[in-house]
Design an enzyme around this catalytic site. Structure first.
Site: not given
Ligand code: FAD
Length: 472
Positions: A276, A279, A308, A343, A361, A384
């Site tokens: 993650e 990512w 759209w 997420n 979107w 997105w």
């Molecule tokens: P954990 O699962 O603990 O992951 C650890 C860290 O990894 C997160 O804190 C984050 O920094 C990073 N991370 C995890 N998943 C992703 C991912 N898919 N893409 C990029 N980084 C990731 N994340 C944001 O930080 N800001 C946003 O504005 C954002 N918008 C999103 C919009 C959509 C439509 C989707 C599908 C995902 C988005 N995410 C975003 C990614 C992800 O959903 C969140 O980072 C995550 O839910 C944060 O929770 P956590 O800290 O418990 O994550």
């Protein structure tokens, strides 16, 4: 005496801050910190009032942490990015600044702002930028042809290979120093609306973030793979807001993870969470390689031809969590109430907006930014575009989530749904994802809407719209 200026932006911490550490390397230099609020810019990009509050609180705590190290933090406000260069020029002149240290931001507007600042300061001030908010600098993980990867899995493999060659080091916080500082010139208020934060979910302070990281890496990270998709379980780190604002660095995350789970780099325990973090890197590296993403253009050009639907009442129902699809509505209410969404649910609600309501979107992307405490252009745009099938490595457009079966798979007993939709408390588990069926059987009137679209029909219409766009 030499004077060094550290310009804080999305790096609101004293530990492992590359620009701060570099500025403090010369023990004889006087170090001054500066944070510039830009409410005009925030308004233009719909920054969430909860994120503004989070930043505000962390600027205050940063100012205390710096003061203990003999560093004064000035906080100033200018209208927008255009005014930064002029302000910094006069600040540097007044304060006799010899060198400016800052950590890079990778969004296009931010990069243009920084270029303008460096130009305005000219030769009078030596400027040094650092790749601080990433594990590896954008542009450093490329294909054999020196191009940015367009697909995540090979990027991730190459990324891990690079980490095996050498881990990015954490730098310590500057040492505490007994220096009497002038009364801090702290701004009393940002000219931007702020909204209270639930501090039981997002405690304020750098040390709190470090504690949360430590606690997560001790045990929960080992169960992450099994638990991360179930929103009723507190199975993810909830560190995103700290990472997005730089209260925590990705290097701190990596080192803490490897300390507790040394096999994470080899695919052992902790590797899914590491993925993650990668990512997060992927989307940041993409922003630099493809600046058009910062202008909200789709990565796959033909998807810009999708026609759209502009149905305001459906968009409003989605925003308010009143679509009649319980998992979508519970998720949107979690977002609206806390500023954070799980997420799995971000994927579900994004897919629903785009593929069931055929809504552009970009409207969803913008709405998320206006609500998220962890709003981050790279991750949000990446998420997105992934959900809308317009991005690099996106879900193919013909793969469409069924919002009802997503609920059944990831919240089988409706524990999460009931937490956010009290009007469904009495609905039996069997019908929690289709409460209208139960209401009809019982001849009851539920205080909850019927589905605003029929998923099968919506799916057919969306496939047709994407097909037409692809052929046009
Ligand atoms: P954990 O699962 O603990 O992951 C650890 C860290 O990894 C997160 O804190 C984050 O920094 C990073 N991370 C995890 N998943 C992703 C991912 N898919 N893409 C990029 N980084 C990731 N994340 C944001 O930080 N800001 C946003 O504005 C954002 N918008 C999103 C919009 C959509 C439509 C989707 C599908 C995902 C988005 N995410 C975003 C990614 C992800 O959903 C969140 O980072 C995550 O839910 C944060 O929770 P956590 O800290 O418990 O994550």
């Amino acid at each position: 005496m030499t004077t060094h200026l550290v310009w804080f932006r999305n790096d609101l911490r004293v530990n492992d801050n590359l620009a701060l550490a570099a500025a403090c390397r010369d023990p004889h230099a006087r170090v001054v910190g500066l944070f510039i609020a830009t409410p005009g810019q925030w308004r233009q990009h719909d920054m969430a009032p909860r994120q503004a509050e989070f930043i505000w609180q962390h600027v205050q705590s940063l100012s205390h942490a710096l003061a203990q190290r003999g560093i004064e933090l000035r906080v100033h406000e200018v209208a927008d990015f255009n005014a930064c260069a002029e302000y910094l020029k006069s600040f540097c002149e007044q304060q006799h600044i010899d060198a400016l240290f800052y950590n890079y931001q990778y969004e296009l507007n931010e990069r243009q702002r920084d270029a303008a600042v460096e130009k305005a300061l000219g030769r009078d001030v030596v400027c040094q930028g650092f790749d601080d908010s990433v594990l590896l600098p954008p542009g450093s993980v490329t294909t054999g042809n020196h191009e940015m990867y367009k697909v995540f899995t090979p990027f991730s493999k190459a990324f891990i290979k690079r980490l095996h060659e050498g881990l990015p080091e954490c730098v310590p916080a500057p040492k505490a120093r007994e220096i009497t500082l002038p009364e801090p010139e702290i701004l009393r208020e940002f000219d931007y609306s702020r909204q209270p934060i639930d501090e039981s979910l997002f405690p304020i302070g750098e040390q709190q973030a470090i504690n949360q990281l430590r606690q997560f890496c001790r045990q929960p990270v080992a169960d992450y793979e099994q638990q991360r998709d179930f929103p009723a379980i507190d199975g993810t780190s909830r560190l995103s807001a700290y990472l997005a604002t730089g209260v925590l660095s990705p290097r701190q995350c990596l080192h803490r993870l490897l300390k507790e789970h040394p096999q994470a780099l080899e695919g052992g325990s902790g590797s899914i969470w590491l993925n993650e973090l990668i990512w997060r890197e992927f989307y940041r590296h993409l922003l630099v390689a493809y600046p058009k993403l910062c202008r909200h253009q789709p990565f796959i050009s033909w998807t810009d031809n999708v026609v759209w639907r502009q149905d305001e009442s459906q968009f409003l129902a989605w925003q308010q969590g009143k679509t009649g699809f319980p998992i979508v509505d519970a998720a949107m209410r979690q977002l609206n109430t806390t500023g954070w969404m799980h997420n799995r649910l971000r994927m579900v609600v994004a897919s629903f907006l785009v593929k069931d309501l055929l809504c552009d979107w970009r409207r969803g992307e913008r709405y998320f930014m206006s609500q998220l405490i962890d709003g981050d252009l790279a991750a949000n745009n990446g998420g997105w575009q992934w959900a809308a099938s317009t991005g690099t490595d996106a879900a193919p457009y013909f793969r469409i989530f069924n919002p009802t079966t997503q609920g059944e798979r990831f919240d089988a007993q409706g524990e999460f749904i009931r937490r956010w939709l009290p009007e469904l408390t009495d609905v039996p588990d069997k019908y929690i994802h289709t409460p209208w069926v139960w209401a009809e059987k019982q001849q009851l009137k539920l205080d909850y809407p019927r589905p605003i679209v029929e998923h099968k029909q919506a799916r057919i219409a969306t496939l047709a719209a994407y097909e037409a766009a692809r052929k046009s």
